[in-house]
Each structure stands twice: as C-alpha cells, then as structure tokens.
Motif scaffolding. Structure first.
Motif, short mmCIF file in Angstrom:
data_model
loop_
_atom_site.label_atom_id
_atom_site.label_comp_id
_atom_site.label_asym_id
_atom_site.label_seq_id
_atom_site.Cartn_x
_atom_site.Cartn_y
_atom_site.Cartn_z
N GLU A 146 -1.00 7.56 -6.79
CA GLU A 146 -0.57 6.59 -7.80
C GLU A 146 -1.07 5.19 -7.48
O GLU A 146 -1.60 4.49 -8.34
CB GLU A 146 0.96 6.59 -7.88
N PHE A 147 -0.93 4.81 -6.23
CA PHE A 147 -1.29 3.47 -5.78
C PHE A 147 -2.80 3.25 -5.75
O PHE A 147 -3.33 2.30 -6.32
CB PHE A 147 -0.70 3.26 -4.38
N ALA A 148 -3.52 4.15 -5.09
CA ALA A 148 -4.95 3.95 -4.86
C ALA A 148 -5.77 3.97 -6.15
O ALA A 148 -6.82 3.32 -6.23
CB ALA A 148 -5.48 5.02 -3.90
N GLY A 149 -5.29 4.68 -7.17
CA GLY A 149 -6.04 4.76 -8.41
C GLY A 149 -5.59 3.78 -9.48
O GLY A 149 -6.18 3.74 -10.56
N SER A 150 -4.58 2.98 -9.20
CA SER A 150 -4.08 2.03 -10.19
C SER A 150 -5.13 0.97 -10.51
O SER A 150 -6.02 0.69 -9.71
CB SER A 150 -2.81 1.34 -9.67
N SER A 151 -5.03 0.38 -11.68
CA SER A 151 -6.01 -0.64 -12.09
C SER A 151 -5.97 -1.84 -11.16
O SER A 151 -7.00 -2.47 -10.88
CB SER A 151 -5.77 -1.07 -13.54
N GLU A 152 -4.78 -2.18 -10.65
CA GLU A 152 -4.66 -3.33 -9.75
C GLU A 152 -5.43 -3.10 -8.45
O GLU A 152 -6.14 -3.98 -7.97
CB GLU A 152 -3.18 -3.60 -9.44
N LEU B 191 -7.47 24.19 -2.59
CA LEU B 191 -7.20 23.22 -1.52
C LEU B 191 -6.44 21.98 -1.98
O LEU B 191 -6.01 21.19 -1.15
CB LEU B 191 -8.52 22.80 -0.87
N PHE B 192 -6.25 21.81 -3.28
CA PHE B 192 -5.58 20.62 -3.79
C PHE B 192 -4.29 20.96 -4.52
O PHE B 192 -4.14 22.05 -5.07
CB PHE B 192 -6.49 19.84 -4.74
N ALA B 193 -3.38 20.00 -4.52
CA ALA B 193 -2.14 20.10 -5.30
C ALA B 193 -2.24 19.12 -6.46
O ALA B 193 -2.73 18.00 -6.30
CB ALA B 193 -0.93 19.75 -4.43
N PRO B 194 -1.80 19.49 -7.66
CA PRO B 194 -1.88 18.57 -8.79
C PRO B 194 -0.92 17.40 -8.65
O PRO B 194 0.16 17.53 -8.07
CB PRO B 194 -1.51 19.45 -9.99
N THR B 195 -1.33 16.25 -9.16
CA THR B 195 -0.48 15.07 -9.22
C THR B 195 -0.57 14.49 -10.63
O THR B 195 -1.48 14.84 -11.39
CB THR B 195 -0.90 14.00 -8.20
N SER B 196 0.38 13.62 -10.96
CA SER B 196 0.42 13.08 -12.31
C SER B 196 0.69 11.58 -12.28
O SER B 196 1.77 11.12 -12.64
CB SER B 196 1.50 13.80 -13.13
N PRO B 197 -0.29 10.77 -11.86
CA PRO B 197 -0.09 9.33 -11.80
C PRO B 197 0.07 8.71 -13.19
O PRO B 197 -0.41 9.28 -14.19
CB PRO B 197 -1.38 8.82 -11.14
N GLU B 198 0.75 7.58 -13.25
CA GLU B 198 1.03 6.93 -14.53
C GLU B 198 -0.24 6.57 -15.29
O GLU B 198 -0.25 6.53 -16.52
CB GLU B 198 1.86 5.67 -14.29
N TRP B 199 -1.33 6.29 -14.57
CA TRP B 199 -2.56 5.82 -15.21
C TRP B 199 -3.50 6.94 -15.64
O TRP B 199 -4.58 6.69 -16.17
CB TRP B 199 -3.32 4.88 -14.26
#
Length: 376
Positions: free
Chosen positions: A305-311, A130-138
């Motif tokens: 990318e946005f929601a999981g960023s440290s900021e 059910l999920f697609a892989p992503t590769s966020p910078e963090w």
C-alpha cells in the motif's frame, strides 16, 4: 496500532516527504514542487475500515524485503515506512539472484516482499504460486498494463526505452520513425547500442520479438533481428562508451532508457532528439508483490500500500529520477516525466514463457560477436 490509523499517517507523511524531494545529480534541473497544504495532506487519508478489517490488520513487528533496487532508494522508502509504523524493516539486495532466492524458499518463505524486477519475471513467479494477492487503495488508478489483473503484483516504476538520434547528423525527416525503419539500408553502420549484458537491451529484444510475432510471425521477428544486427555498427558493454560514440558523431541512432537520454541531453549538452515510435516504445516496469505464506503478511500488505502510493512514487521520482506508474503522481514529478509517449503493446505471459529461449537464440544465432566493444 490499527491499520487505518497507520496507513493514514503513513500516506500523509509520505506526501510531505515526496514534495520535499529533489532530483539526483544526473537528473535534469526542475523547478521545486509546491509543498502541499494541511488540507491537501488530510485529503490523502484512506477510507474508514470496518471493525473486522481493523481486528485483522494488526501489523507484525518486522518486515523482510528482497529487492533489486539500489540500496539508497530502498533505504529511503524503508526508513519512512519504519518511522510511521514502528515496523522494523530488513532489506536484502539480491540483484540478479532475486527470483531464484524467492523460488528456493517457496516451502519456507523467509521474506515478505519482493520489490524490483520486471513484469515478465513477476508473471512467471505468479504462475509458480509464489505471490499472495493484495488490494491497495490505489490499484484501480493503475493502468492495466502495469499490474496483474488478479492483484498478485503491481508496477511502481516504469522505465521507457526510447529510440533517439543525433540531430547534428540527421534531420527529423531523415531520422527513423519506428523500430521497423532500423533495418533500412540508409541506416547501415549508423546504429550503436548496448550489448546483451544490459538488462534494458535484453528486455527490448524480447518486446520486439513478441510485438513482431503478434503482428506478423515469429519467423518474421527473427528475420527482423538479423537485418537489424547487420545495420548495427557496434554493441557496447558500457553506457558511457555508447553515449560518447553518439555524442562524437561516430553513429547517429540508438535506443536507451529515457532518463539517461534526458540526462545526457540536458547535463552533457549532447544533441539528442527522442523518437516517439509509431508502434510504441518499450516500457519496462519495476514491480512489487507480497510473497505467498510470508511470515509477516499484514506488514507486507501495508508496505505494498505504502510503496505504490502516489505520494511515495512522487518521492522516488524526485529523489531518484524514476518515472511513476500512477498518473496521480506525475503532477508532483519533474516536468520531463509528464510527457506522454506511446507504449508498445506486448503480451507479458508470452514474454515470460519464452524469454530465456529467445535470448539464448538471439545471443547465439543473431549477434555478430565481432561488433562487441568494451572497456579495455
């Protein structure tokens, strides 16, 4: 707009937003966090993307999120994302129906993001394709216990469930040191906890079964839970009732979400002391994933990318009292979140495969229903 420019502005602005956040009313009072300089903000800009990445990273005009998070928390994140990207965000809160909704739409997904829910649920849904892989910078900064090794889901909020005690009834020497101690005769009728309606209670039981099974056997796990039940005085369907009983000295020991323990200790002056359990505390993880074959895949990857960023994790920590999974976010968070506790080692694949069966057996064959108490 190209992905590099979007995410650069997006993360930089999110950092300003995070630093300006304040804790919720129930959160412990903290000193305001120092606002970052322009140089510090500029340092959060992502690395240059290749021309090929730029061409494939154009964002779609809309993004649909299925979530279990409170609407105010989700709205703050969605609004920041929308303002900085121009992507219109539609969020739908599905609470306990989240996983079933994503499953039912597998052949024709209507949403792009699943946001909220624990690691066991995400592990199970990943196995169902059910999920697609992503590769966020963090992603490389994240502890392996808070992410899927293949990039199918990531934890953005961790929720420690801690043992604690009333220090006016027990001394530190008299208090239990680990989960195994709770079955000792000396603690009979000194323990009160939430009932099986509590999601943190259900997750805790599954973690204890898995941990005990790994260390000993599944038979030993069930023997432990039966001995624990015999020592429990009451199960409450209300957190306020449970804390009231502990504060009044009707019982001495319990376990609960760390932020709630801290809030009752600091804001309600309850004499609670936290136990750093020898075998580790249960750590629940709220996750995020891009849905497979989503209608807006580029916007979905950008939102992960946005929601999981440290900021953004720091922003959520300060405004909503949620503990971040990224260590990089902790320095910008309330001080109480920066204390490290040992985490219990568990096998999420095992929990994911067995949790329904375990919980049914626990509710049917272990819990003494006569101990259940609720609001009248």
């Amino acid at each position: 707009m190209k992905m590099k420019r979007i995410l650069s502005f997006l993360l930089a602005s999110a950092m300003v937003f995070a630093m300006a956040g304040c804790t919720t009313q129930e959160a412990p009072k903290e000193e305001p966090t120092k606002t970052p300089t322009e140089q510090e903000i500029a340092s959060s800009v992502l690395p240059e993307k290749s021309e090929e990445e730029k061409e494939t990273a154009e964002l779609e005009e809309t993004l649909v999120i299925y979530s279990t998070h409170p609407e105010d928390l989700l709205d703050v994140i969605a609004k920041a994302f929308e303002e900085k990207t121009g992507v219109k965000v539609e969020s739908i809160n599905l609470k306990g129906e989240l996983a079933d909704r994503v499953r039912s739409e597998k052949e024709n997904p209507q949403a792009d993001i699943m946001f909220g829910g624990d690691s066991a649920t995400y592990t199970l849904l990943k196995s169902e394709g059910l999920f697609a892989p992503t590769s966020p910078e963090w992603k490389d900064q994240l502890n392996p216990m808070y992410k899927d090794a293949e990039g199918y889901w990531y934890g953005t909020i961790k929720t420690p469930v801690m043992l604690f005690y009333n220090s006016e009834i027990l001394t530190a020497e008299e208090a239990p040191k680990d989960w195994a101690d709770l079955t000792k005769e000396e603690y009979k009728d000194k323990i009160v906890v939430r009932d099986s309606l509590s999601s943190s209670m259900r997750s805790t039981i599954c973690n204890l079964i898995d941990n005990t099974t790994t260390a000993q056997s599944e038979e030993a796990a069930w023997e432990y839970l039966k001995a624990l039940d015999s020592n429990i005085k009451n199960y409450y369907n209300s957190g306020s009732m449970m804390y009231s009983a502990l504060g009044k000295g009707e019982a001495a020991i319990s376990w609960a979400v760390l932020s709630d323990i801290i809030s009752n200790k600091e804001n309600n002056q309850m004499p609670f002391e936290i136990i750093d359990a020898q075998s580790g505390s249960v750590v629940l993880t709220d996750c995020i994933a891009a849905i497979n074959n989503a209608p807006h895949p580029n916007a979905a990857a950008a939102f992960v990318e946005f929601a999981g960023s440290s900021e953004v994790q720091a922003m959520v920590a300060n405004q909503f009292n949620r503990v971040p999974t990224l260590d990089a976010a902790l320095s910008s968070c309330p001080e109480w979140m920066q204390t490290e506790y040992k985490a219990m080692e568990v096998n999420w694949d095992n929990i994911s495969a067995n949790q329904s069966q375990w919980l049914e057996q626990w509710e049917t064959n272990v819990i003494d229903a006569n101990k259940n108490l609720g609001k009248e």
